[in-house]
Write a protein that holds these residues in place. Structure first.
Motif, mmCIF file in Angstrom:
data_model
loop_
_atom_site.group_PDB
_atom_site.id
_atom_site.type_symbol
_atom_site.label_atom_id
_atom_site.label_comp_id
_atom_site.label_asym_id
_atom_site.label_seq_id
_atom_site.Cartn_x
_atom_site.Cartn_y
_atom_site.Cartn_z
ATOM 1 N N ILE B 38 0.831 -1.205 0.000
ATOM 2 C CA ILE B 38 0.000 0.000 0.000
ATOM 3 C C ILE B 38 0.866 1.256 0.000
ATOM 4 O O ILE B 38 0.578 2.246 -0.664
ATOM 5 N N GLY B 39 1.969 1.185 0.759
ATOM 6 C CA GLY B 39 2.822 2.359 0.916
ATOM 7 C C GLY B 39 3.430 2.826 -0.401
ATOM 8 O O GLY B 39 3.741 4.005 -0.562
ATOM 9 N N LEU B 44 -0.916 7.332 2.380
ATOM 10 C CA LEU B 44 -1.420 6.994 3.711
ATOM 11 C C LEU B 44 -0.254 6.876 4.680
ATOM 12 O O LEU B 44 0.848 6.499 4.292
ATOM 13 N N ASP B 45 -0.517 7.230 5.940
ATOM 14 C CA ASP B 45 0.502 7.020 6.968
ATOM 15 C C ASP B 45 -0.178 6.608 8.259
ATOM 16 O O ASP B 45 -1.386 6.388 8.286
ATOM 17 N N ASP B 46 0.608 6.509 9.325
ATOM 18 C CA ASP B 46 0.060 5.969 10.563
ATOM 19 C C ASP B 46 -0.979 6.885 11.204
ATOM 20 O O ASP B 46 -1.859 6.427 11.914
ATOM 21 N N THR B 47 -0.874 8.180 10.946
ATOM 22 C CA THR B 47 -1.845 9.110 11.519
ATOM 23 C C THR B 47 -3.066 9.256 10.622
ATOM 24 O O THR B 47 -4.142 9.608 11.083
ATOM 25 N N ASN B 48 -2.894 9.010 9.332
ATOM 26 C CA ASN B 48 -4.000 9.110 8.377
ATOM 27 C C ASN B 48 -4.209 7.761 7.701
ATOM 28 O O ASN B 48 -3.822 7.556 6.554
ATOM 29 N N PRO B 49 -4.807 6.815 8.442
ATOM 30 C CA PRO B 49 -4.890 5.457 7.907
ATOM 31 C C PRO B 49 -5.924 5.282 6.801
ATOM 32 O O PRO B 49 -5.883 4.286 6.085
ATOM 33 N N TRP B 50 -6.873 6.227 6.680
ATOM 34 C CA TRP B 50 -7.884 6.112 5.632
ATOM 35 C C TRP B 50 -7.758 7.283 4.662
ATOM 36 O O TRP B 50 -7.745 8.446 5.073
ATOM 37 N N ASP B 108 -7.541 -1.352 -0.643
ATOM 38 C CA ASP B 108 -7.282 -0.579 0.564
ATOM 39 C C ASP B 108 -6.830 -1.428 1.748
ATOM 40 O O ASP B 108 -5.942 -1.021 2.477
ATOM 41 N N PHE B 190 -17.690 6.774 12.577
ATOM 42 C CA PHE B 190 -16.888 7.888 13.089
ATOM 43 C C PHE B 190 -17.275 8.291 14.504
ATOM 44 O O PHE B 190 -16.657 9.173 15.086
ATOM 45 N N ALA B 193 -14.503 8.225 17.181
ATOM 46 C CA ALA B 193 -13.357 9.142 17.162
ATOM 47 C C ALA B 193 -13.772 10.598 17.391
ATOM 48 O O ALA B 193 -13.483 11.455 16.551
ATOM 49 N N LYS B 196 -11.037 13.190 17.044
ATOM 50 C CA LYS B 196 -10.355 13.419 15.771
ATOM 51 C C LYS B 196 -11.221 14.134 14.744
ATOM 52 O O LYS B 196 -10.707 14.847 13.890
ATOM 53 N N PHE B 338 -11.511 15.336 9.380
ATOM 54 C CA PHE B 338 -10.912 14.293 10.213
ATOM 55 C C PHE B 338 -9.448 14.665 10.449
ATOM 56 O O PHE B 338 -8.748 15.068 9.526
ATOM 57 N N GLN B 341 -7.216 18.771 13.894
ATOM 58 C CA GLN B 341 -6.330 19.483 14.817
ATOM 59 C C GLN B 341 -4.853 19.313 14.485
ATOM 60 O O GLN B 341 -4.009 19.981 15.062
#
Lengths: 332, 390
Positions: B38-39, B44-50, B108, B190, B193, B196, B338, B341
């Motif tokens: 996927i990478g 996508l990264d660990d803070t934005n998984p979707w 995904d 959602f 969360a 978030k 999402f 912040q």
């Protein structure tokens, strides 16, 4: 079980990170663990890194604060309630444990976690896993303390039961009220955590959110899940009810239409019969009138003939008179 | 596609060339995704998984496939027989929509071959995502069965066609229940969360928001879809469909205008419940008002005017507006608002390959749609089944 992290004692030496890497057989880091330059940037756990230490410069304070970040092993974890294959479980020791043999890789646990802890192996195409701190569950089961706790040179980390740790934390705050803010982070946050923090500065200054509330994550979705059977049963009733009503309306309309048509046909037939009867009556009347007229005509003709032939009658035969009744008979 | 092309005509139409190129690019990205991970293709990264594969392909795909259950309910439950011609195209769109959602999920999730796990191996019943998975699985099956009469008529399988006709009402009712649960549970995802998702979008009513908005999204999709079909595939539509499409547009626009008004009302109630008024004055509030006023209140007004003046053209153009509003809402919830912040440099923006994958999947849907409506009795009746559609 859990760990108490006393932020006032942490010096940011990253020995816990090194120990974590070693006991969990994680891949070697990009920069060595004794390189404190990495503290210049804020970090979070990633694939292959279960824990990180961050440095925070605090205004009006001569020394920075260091905070270790890892899974907080919540009492009622958001990730566990979010996992749709039960790949994450809360174990009896208090550790939140990940089972890679079930994980589909949907990453909803990462969405759910309020502390941004679970990470994903995005670059692994075939067997990617969610990675996060295990509270060193395998070591705990062997009677050892977690790798990071053992490695900490300043006793900034204390391992113990949650209740015991809360007592220690309260005692420290009580003994040194000028040294700590009166808040044990993790006591109530998101329903409580097995990892607890006490700090000399407000937690908001350490990027630790104080607005998370005390509602355990499962309760956030409990209502929506509880609504499912209600919706199903109500919908079955409503849908069938509406369907039945519209069907019935259709049926009634159909019946009314049929009745109206039948009524129409009946009225028309009656009218027709009436007309026929009237016509028949009229025909008969006409016929009778015609007959009467013929008789009258014949009689008149006869009368006239009689008058004309009267003088001759006395001298000739009466034959014309006899023919008239015969003609009358024929016309009938 | 050669069956659709009369002899002497070339296959190199602009449509075929463009879709061919997109499908080729999609194929290359597919190979990359499944060999490099996927990478390699996403941001996508660990803070934005979707990313957009969830925010657009899943959330918008499902919302815009709502035309299926909405039209079925109008025609078969509420007994609005004049909507019958819209049923088959709507079911086809819904079926393709859901099928493509499942296809997108294969890109995904990390281990797509385990997608049946939540249903057959280990049921995480405490998760809203479990409800989503179960509903997608069941509803896709229902849609397949609901669409099967078209295929049976095409193949002239009279026995199968007769049998499926016998259970059609059960399928319709099952489909409506599953859609209700499923549309709403996508919003409920959602709920977990609150820290978030921006408070203006996060609400205890989010499941209701998603459900209500899916209804007018589905209606608008049916109207918009007919406009596209009438333009590009007009020779496949029979007279009855063309006449009834005006009735459908007027009827759905009227219903949608009311629903959108109700939707705005419950949005206001949601803000009042959480006392989120203070956010309306911020930049986020402006963005929220853009979504609600610019893409719900205004088009609802245009629908209402269109219905009053019986202006089908205005209604058709408005339907595209409403559809884009739904897309905006789903993207706001899943991506824009999402992680609101986080500092800008930690926010997510899709990579070129992510966007191309989404374009690829949409193109695939259009190509399959065209393939089916050119051959099967979707936009025109079947001579053997003059007034039966199920």
């Amino acid at each position: 079980m859990g760990v108490l992290h006393d932020i006032s004692r942490c010096i940011g030496c990253r020995k816990c990170e090194a120990a974590c890497n070693k006991v969990n057989s994680l891949p070697p880091p990009d920069r060595p663990f004794d390189d404190l330059g990495v503290l210049a940037h804020k970090r979070r756990p990633h694939a292959g890194t279960y824990t990180v230490v961050n440095r925070f410069e605090i205004p009006n304070r001569h020394s920075p604060a260091f905070v270790k970040k890892q899974c907080n092993h919540c009492e009622e974890p958001a990730c566990v309630s979010a996992c749709f294959v039960k790949a994450l479980k809360k174990s009896a020791t208090g550790a939140v444990i990940y089972d890679p043999s079930l994980c589909v890789g949907c990453r909803y646990c990462m969405i759910a976690c309020p502390f941004d802890i679970p990470a994903y192996e995005y670059d692994n195409p075939f067997t990617p896993e969610v990675t996060k701190c295990t509270l060193c569950q395998p070591r705990i089961e062997k009677g050892l303390v977690p790798g990071c706790v053992e490695a900490c040179p300043k006793e900034a980390l204390t391992f113990g039961t949650r209740d015991g740790l809360l007592e220690i934390a309260r005692q420290r705050i009580k003994d040194f009220p000028e040294k700590y803010v009166n808040h044990i982070y993790g006591e109530y946050e998101m329903g409580g955590c097995n990892w607890l923090y006490i700090s000399p500065v407000p937690f908001a200054a350490l990027d630790m959110r104080e607005d998370l509330g005390i509602t355990p994550a499962p309760q956030l979705t409990g209502g929506a899940l509880a609504a499912v059977p209600v919706v199903v049963s109500l919908w079955i009733v409503f849908i069938n009810g509406i369907h039945a009503i519209s069907k019935r309306k259709e049926q009634l309309a159909e019946e009314e239409k049929k009745a109206a048509v039948a009524q129409g046909i009946k009225t028309e037939q009656e009218k027709l019969a009436d007309t026929v009867a009237k016509l028949k009556e009229k025909a008969r009347a006409d016929q009778e009138a015609a007959v009467k007229r013929e008789i009258k005509k014949a009689l008149e003709a006869a009368d006239r003939q009689t008058d004309e032939t009267e003088p001759a009658l006395e001298s000739s035969s009466r034959t014309p008179l006899e023919t008239t009744p015969a003609g009358k008979k024929e016309s009938e | 596609m050669n069956q659709a092309v009369p002899p002497g005509k070339t296959l190199l139409t602009p449509f075929n060339i463009i879709s061919g190129i997109i499908l080729l690019i999609g194929g290359i990205i597919t190979i990359l995704r499944f060999t490099q991970g996927i990478g390699a293709v996403t941001n996508l990264d660990d803070t934005n998984p979707w990313g957009i594969w969830i925010g657009f392909d899943l959330l918008c795909g499902v919302a815009l496939a709502a035309g299926g259950y909405v039209t079925c309910a109008a025609c078969y439950i509420f007994g609005l027989k004049k909507f019958r011609c819209a049923v088959r195209p709507a079911i086809l769109t819904a079926f393709l929509g859901y099928a493509l959602v499942v296809l997108a999920l294969h890109y995904d999730v990390g281990r797509p071959w385990r997608l049946p796990f939540p249903i057959f191996v280990s049921q995480g019943t405490s998760s809203i995502l479990f409800e989503v998975a179960l509903c997608v699985f069941l509803y896709l099956t229902v849609l397949l069965l609901e669409f099967s009469p078209v295929v049976f008529e095409w193949l002239n399988w009279k026995g199968a066609r007769y049998l499926i006709g016998k259970v059609s009402m059960v399928l319709v009712i099952f489909g409506i229940i599953l859609s209700t649960l499923h549309q709403s549970s996508l919003g409920a995802l959602f709920l977990i969360a609150p820290s978030k998702l921006h408070p203006l979008w996060h609400s205890g009513y989010i499941a209701v928001y998603f459900f209500i908005s899916s209804i007018f999204a589905g209606m608008s999709m049916v109207i918009a879809e007919h406009m596209l079909v009438a333009r590009f595939l007009h020779d496949k539509i029979d007279a009855e469909h063309n006449i009834e499409s005006n009735t459908v547009a007027l009827g759905f626009a009227k219903a949608a205008a009311f629903l959108m008004a109700g939707y705005v009302m419950i949005q206001i109630i949601g803000i009042a419940m959480d006392n989120d008024w203070k956010y309306l004055g911020t930049g986020w509030g402006l963005w929220y008002l853009t979504e609600i006023v610019g893409f719900v209140v205004l088009p609802a007004g245009f629908y209402a005017v269109g219905v009053r003046e019986r202006n089908v053209k205005l209604i058709r153009w408005t339907s595209f507006w409403v559809v884009s509003g739904i897309v905006l809402n789903r993207l706001n919830v899943s991506l824009v608002a999402f992680n609101w912040q986080l500092p800008l440099d930690q926010r997510y923006f899709p990579s070129f390959m992510e966007i191309m994958t989404t374009v690829f999947i949409i193109t695939l849907g259009v190509v399959i749609y065209k393939f089916i409506v050119v051959r099967m009795p979707v936009l025109h009746g079947h001579p053997d089944y003059p007034d039966d559609h199920h």
